[in-house]
Design an enzyme around this catalytic site. Structure first.
Site, PDB file in Angstrom:
ATOM      1  N   VAL A 263      -0.124 -12.536   8.903  1.00  0.00           N
ATOM      2  CA  VAL A 263       1.210 -12.908   8.408  1.00  0.00           C
ATOM      3  C   VAL A 263       2.283 -12.594   9.462  1.00  0.00           C
ATOM      4  CG1 VAL A 263       2.974 -12.373   6.678  1.00  0.00           C
ATOM      5  CG2 VAL A 263       0.606 -12.730   5.975  1.00  0.00           C
ATOM      6  N   GLY A 264       2.148 -11.454  10.137  1.00  0.00           N
ATOM      7  CA  GLY A 264       3.124 -11.092  11.172  1.00  0.00           C
ATOM      8  C   GLY A 264       3.216 -12.175  12.243  1.00  0.00           C
TER       9      GLY A 264
ATOM     10  N   GLY B  62       2.905  -5.416   7.488  1.00  0.00           N
ATOM     11  CA  GLY B  62       1.874  -6.135   6.753  1.00  0.00           C
ATOM     12  C   GLY B  62       0.731  -6.496   7.685  1.00  0.00           C
ATOM     13  N   SER B  63       0.043  -7.578   7.362  1.00  0.00           N
ATOM     14  CA  SER B  63      -1.151  -7.944   8.133  1.00  0.00           C
ATOM     15  C   SER B  63      -0.776  -8.658   9.433  1.00  0.00           C
ATOM     16  CB  SER B  63      -2.028  -8.854   7.282  1.00  0.00           C
ATOM     17  OG  SER B  63      -1.306 -10.026   6.977  1.00  0.00           O
TER      18      SER B  63
ATOM     19  N   GLU C 206     -10.470  -5.737  10.174  1.00  0.00           N
ATOM     20  CA  GLU C 206      -9.829  -4.776   9.269  1.00  0.00           C
ATOM     21  C   GLU C 206     -10.290  -5.069   7.835  1.00  0.00           C
ATOM     22  OE1 GLU C 206      -5.587  -5.078   8.319  1.00  0.00           O
ATOM     23  OE2 GLU C 206      -5.392  -2.923   8.618  1.00  0.00           O
TER      24      GLU C 206
ATOM     25  N   CYS D 131      -2.842   1.778   6.536  1.00  0.00           N
ATOM     26  CA  CYS D 131      -2.915   1.059   7.816  1.00  0.00           C
ATOM     27  C   CYS D 131      -3.519   1.952   8.888  1.00  0.00           C
ATOM     28  CB  CYS D 131      -1.540   0.579   8.230  1.00  0.00           C
ATOM     29  SG  CYS D 131      -0.328   1.900   8.278  1.00  0.00           S
TER      30      CYS D 131
ATOM     31  N   GLU E 232       9.298   2.282  14.787  1.00  0.00           N
ATOM     32  CA  GLU E 232       9.824   2.752  13.501  1.00  0.00           C
ATOM     33  C   GLU E 232       9.805   4.276  13.510  1.00  0.00           C
ATOM     34  OE1 GLU E 232       7.566   0.537  10.269  1.00  0.00           O
ATOM     35  OE2 GLU E 232       9.687   0.119   9.951  1.00  0.00           O
TER      36      GLU E 232
ATOM     37  N   LYS F 249      12.598  -7.997   0.448  1.00  0.00           N
ATOM     38  CA  LYS F 249      11.519  -8.640  -0.312  1.00  0.00           C
ATOM     39  C   LYS F 249      10.299  -7.727  -0.344  1.00  0.00           C
ATOM     40  CE  LYS F 249       7.820 -11.087   0.167  1.00  0.00           C
ATOM     41  NZ  LYS F 249       7.116 -10.616  -1.013  1.00  0.00           N
TER      42      LYS F 249
ATOM     43  N   ASN G   3       0.808  -1.230   0.000  1.00  0.00           N
ATOM     44  CA  ASN G   3       0.000   0.000   0.000  1.00  0.00           C
ATOM     45  C   ASN G   3       0.842   1.283   0.000  1.00  0.00           C
ATOM     46  OD1 ASN G   3       0.707  -0.495   2.705  1.00  0.00           O
ATOM     47  ND2 ASN G   3      -1.020   0.694   3.443  1.00  0.00           N
TER      48      ASN G   3
ATOM     49  N   GLN H  43      -8.531  -7.617  -3.057  1.00  0.00           N
ATOM     50  CA  GLN H  43      -8.991  -6.460  -2.280  1.00  0.00           C
ATOM     51  C   GLN H  43     -10.415  -6.074  -2.702  1.00  0.00           C
ATOM     52  OE1 GLN H  43      -7.099  -5.860   0.565  1.00  0.00           O
ATOM     53  NE2 GLN H  43      -7.435  -3.725   0.033  1.00  0.00           N
TER      54      GLN H  43
ATOM     55  N   GLU I 242       5.113  -4.469  12.229  1.00  0.00           N
ATOM     56  CA  GLU I 242       4.118  -3.388  12.207  1.00  0.00           C
ATOM     57  C   GLU I 242       2.944  -3.914  11.413  1.00  0.00           C
ATOM     58  OE1 GLU I 242       4.084  -0.796  13.950  1.00  0.00           O
ATOM     59  OE2 GLU I 242       6.162  -0.826  14.630  1.00  0.00           O
TER      60      GLU I 242
HETATM   61  P1  NAD Z   1       0.486  -9.082   3.926  1.00  0.00           P
HETATM   62  O1  NAD Z   1       0.678  -9.421   5.352  1.00  0.00           O
HETATM   63  O2  NAD Z   1      -0.364  -9.955   3.109  1.00  0.00           O
HETATM   64  O3  NAD Z   1       1.911  -9.041   3.179  1.00  0.00           O
HETATM   65  C1  NAD Z   1       2.968  -8.215   3.637  1.00  0.00           C
HETATM   66  C2  NAD Z   1       4.280  -8.792   3.119  1.00  0.00           C
HETATM   67  O4  NAD Z   1       4.496 -10.060   3.725  1.00  0.00           O
HETATM   68  C3  NAD Z   1       4.325  -9.016   1.609  1.00  0.00           C
HETATM   69  O5  NAD Z   1       5.606  -8.726   1.118  1.00  0.00           O
HETATM   70  C4  NAD Z   1       4.048 -10.509   1.504  1.00  0.00           C
HETATM   71  O6  NAD Z   1       4.560 -11.114   0.326  1.00  0.00           O
HETATM   72  C5  NAD Z   1       4.771 -11.038   2.728  1.00  0.00           C
HETATM   73  N1  NAD Z   1       4.314 -12.350   3.202  1.00  0.00           N
HETATM   74  C6  NAD Z   1       3.090 -12.919   3.037  1.00  0.00           C
HETATM   75  N2  NAD Z   1       3.068 -14.138   3.616  1.00  0.00           N
HETATM   76  C7  NAD Z   1       4.294 -14.326   4.179  1.00  0.00           C
HETATM   77  C8  NAD Z   1       4.874 -15.375   4.952  1.00  0.00           C
HETATM   78  N3  NAD Z   1       4.195 -16.475   5.256  1.00  0.00           N
HETATM   79  N4  NAD Z   1       6.142 -15.217   5.390  1.00  0.00           N
HETATM   80  C9  NAD Z   1       6.838 -14.091   5.123  1.00  0.00           C
HETATM   81  N5  NAD Z   1       6.347 -13.080   4.382  1.00  0.00           N
HETATM   82  C10 NAD Z   1       5.083 -13.197   3.928  1.00  0.00           C
HETATM   83  O7  NAD Z   1      -0.008  -7.565   3.898  1.00  0.00           O
HETATM   84  P2  NAD Z   1      -0.403  -6.683   2.641  1.00  0.00           P
HETATM   85  O8  NAD Z   1      -1.700  -7.185   2.102  1.00  0.00           O
HETATM   86  O9  NAD Z   1       0.753  -6.551   1.719  1.00  0.00           O
HETATM   87  O10 NAD Z   1      -0.620  -5.249   3.328  1.00  0.00           O
HETATM   88  C11 NAD Z   1      -1.779  -4.889   3.998  1.00  0.00           C
HETATM   89  C12 NAD Z   1      -1.613  -5.031   5.489  1.00  0.00           C
HETATM   90  O11 NAD Z   1      -0.482  -4.293   5.916  1.00  0.00           O
HETATM   91  C13 NAD Z   1      -2.784  -4.450   6.277  1.00  0.00           C
HETATM   92  O12 NAD Z   1      -3.098  -5.302   7.350  1.00  0.00           O
HETATM   93  C14 NAD Z   1      -2.248  -3.123   6.776  1.00  0.00           C
HETATM   94  O13 NAD Z   1      -2.880  -2.623   7.940  1.00  0.00           O
HETATM   95  C15 NAD Z   1      -0.824  -3.467   7.032  1.00  0.00           C
HETATM   96  N6  NAD Z   1       0.018  -2.286   7.048  1.00  0.00           N
HETATM   97  C16 NAD Z   1       0.517  -1.871   8.248  1.00  0.00           C
HETATM   98  C17 NAD Z   1       1.308  -0.741   8.318  1.00  0.00           C
HETATM   99  C18 NAD Z   1       1.902  -0.295   9.615  1.00  0.00           C
HETATM  100  O14 NAD Z   1       2.861   0.469   9.575  1.00  0.00           O
HETATM  101  N7  NAD Z   1       1.399  -0.726  10.757  1.00  0.00           N
HETATM  102  C19 NAD Z   1       1.568  -0.011   7.154  1.00  0.00           C
HETATM  103  C20 NAD Z   1       1.035  -0.452   5.945  1.00  0.00           C
HETATM  104  C21 NAD Z   1       0.259  -1.600   5.900  1.00  0.00           C
END
Ligand code: NAD
Length: 484
Positions: A231-232, A227-228, A384, A282, A464, A174, A151, A329, A248
């Site tokens: 996944v985190g 990310g989400s 979310e 986010c 961060e 990555k 995003n 999405q 994050e």
């Molecule tokens: P996502 O968790 O699907 O993916 C994020 C990253 O993780 C991508 O590069 C993806 O390829 C990688 N990934 C996916 N599965 C993985 C695994 N099993 N192991 C390691 N890496 C993996 O998130 P998204 O759809 O790209 O982004 C949207 C999410 O990010 C939303 O939940 C949003 O709130 C969050 N976000 C948070 C912040 C913040 O600073 N808190 C900022 C932007 C987005």
């Protein structure tokens, strides 16, 4: 002719081992194939980590001026390339050109900030009874893996790569598979600015494959992820306990409108927070809690102003909201609009744009949605959505505002619209959110202020952004006792 892009590993641009690729497409028109990118796997990750591990000690031994200089040059190059990269960002992610330019132009400031931090990697001295002098030294962590979302594909990456490199680390990067071109552009800028070739590796590919391989790879000293939450959580569970991790994650952010607020200001604040970036921020506003006397008027005004938002391709003149970034999405947002209706909510907007319009027929366009009159336990209040959908609920007191704003598993950003200082102070102190904004939208943060959430929004490692705190994640502290 389809452009074939490459990974950057061990100082060479190269395809994924085995040659597999994936497609990158324009969300405003899915017929537009941007290019093919390497669909990398564990072998590529192993090579990337080995090369970065061999390169970072020499970088760490350089004077801080040299590291700062590369980042200052990267900032200059980013400024020069910002408009070109912004146009590519719109094509790849969908945000409007204005939004893309704002993001691209900010990267230069980001690199400058962290260039300065390279020169301020300070330790401390301690009075001591056991040595002549005790001091602390900040040293790099080593190989830092950077995994980012789509995003804000430039800024999420720059705010990790900048401090990691400034502190003397090497990086395995990555980017999201939705925005691989933006990852490549960032690495090109750094290399053109003079970064040593093996110090950074770009490994493109899918999260479930190459992302997972990174978490399983020995030799990764620290991993920073945005990310989400789903996944985190998975990443944290699969990493070795020796790997430092910063996560994050998502948000379910609320804006609170107290009874003294002007309706105009409330509408402008919510609209920007909820529908800017097509709701894919986010810190985006997905819940509104409004003092009951203003509820009916605010709902009516928001419904009207949301319906007037011009939705279309981010490149078109006058467009205020671009498409969603992916078909997934698009399907998710439409599913939540359906859930809101099934739950008995009043829904205005949220429908797909008429597919009869040839300019919109092949993109992921939806109208922004305003949802009111939802039941208490509605899924729209808890989950979310990450799209232009905002749900509104009346409140009867500040206590209730705090309780409901915090009634979520997340705790990223919250905002409050009021001129009442005692309410502001109490709200700011008590709410369980990492970022509190007063009389402004939940979105939009300063790049030099600490960023991060509470609860499921962050794993509470070092914050961060911000000042010296950033380096807490990217450096280790060693304590040295000097005797005579
Ligand atoms: P996502 O968790 O699907 O993916 C994020 C990253 O993780 C991508 O590069 C993806 O390829 C990688 N990934 C996916 N599965 C993985 C695994 N099993 N192991 C390691 N890496 C993996 O998130 P998204 O759809 O790209 O982004 C949207 C999410 O990010 C939303 O939940 C949003 O709130 C969050 N976000 C948070 C912040 C913040 O600073 N808190 C900022 C932007 C987005």
């Amino acid at each position: 002719m389809t452009e074939r892009h490459l990974n950057y590993i061990a100082g060479e641009w190269q395809p994924a081992f085995g040659g597999a690729t994936f497609e990158d497409r324009n969300p405003a028109d899915e017929r537009d194939l941007i290019g093919l990118f390497p669909d990398s796997a564990a072998t590529d990750v192993a090579a990337a980590v080995a090369s970065v591990a061999s390169a970072w000690p020499a970088w760490a031994a350089q004077s801080p001026e040299v590291r700062a200089d590369v980042l200052f040059k990267a900032a200059d190059l980013m400024s020069l390339r910002a408009d070109t990269i912004a146009a590519e960002l719109t094509r790849e992610e969908g945000k409007t050109l204005n939004e893309a330019r704002n993001e691209a132009r900010r990267i230069a400031a980001n690199f400058r900030l962290y260039a300065g931090e390279a020169l301020r990697l300070n330790g401390e001295t301690y009075p001591s009874e056991v040595a002549q002098l005790v001091l602390s030294l900040r040293q790099p962590v080593g190989v830092v893996a950077v995994i980012t979302p789509w995003n804000f594909p430039l800024s999420m990456a720059a705010r990790k790569l900048g401090p990691a490199l400034a502190a003397g680390n090497g990086v395995v990067f990555k980017p999201s598979e939705i925005t691989p071109l933006m990852g490549q552009r960032l690495v090109e800028v750094l290399l053109d600015a003079g970064l040593p070739p093996k110090l950074v590796a770009l490994v493109q590919g899918k999260g479930a494959k190459v992302g997972q391989a990174i978490t399983a790879q020995a030799g990764v000293d620290a991993l920073t992820f945005t990310g989400s939450y789903a996944v985190g959580k998975q990443i944290a569970a699969s990493l070795s306990t020796d790997t430092r991790v910063q996560l994050e994650m998502g948000g379910k952010n609320a804006t609170v409108i107290l009874a003294d607020a002007s309706i105009d200001k409330a509408v402008a604040t919510i609209e920007r927070g909820a529908f800017g970036l097509t709701g894919q921020a986010c810190t985006g506003t997905s819940r509104v809690l409004v003092a009951r006397p203003l509820y009916a008027e605010l709902v009516a005004r928001l419904e009207k102003s949301a319906a007037a938002i011009k939705v279309g391709p981010g490149t078109s003149e006058g467009v205020q909201m671009g498409p969603l970034a992916t078909r997934a999405q698009y399907d998710k947002v439409r599913a939540y609009v359906g859930i809101a209706r099934d739950e008995g909510g009043r829904v205005v907007g949220g429908d797909a744009l008429p597919e009869t319009d040839p300019a919109l027929a092949h993109g992921y366009f939806v109208r922004p949605a305003v949802v009111s009159d939802l039941p208490e336990n509605s899924r729209l209040w808890r989950e979310e959505i990450f799209g232009p959908v905002v749900a509104i609920r009346p409140i009867d007191s500040l206590d209730e505002a705090i309780r409901l704003a915090d009634d979520t598993e997340y705790g990223l950003a919250v905002s409050l619209v009021t001129g009442d200082l005692p309410s502001v102070l109490r709200f700011a102190r008590e709410t369980q959110h990492g970022i509190v904004k007063v009389n402004s939208p939940t979105t939009g943060v300063s790049l030099n202020a600490p960023f991060g959430g509470l609860k499921h929004s962050s794993n509470q490692a070092a914050k961060e952004q911000g000042g010296a705190n950033v380096m807490d994640f990217y450096s280790r502290i060693k304590t040295i006792y000097l005797g005579a």
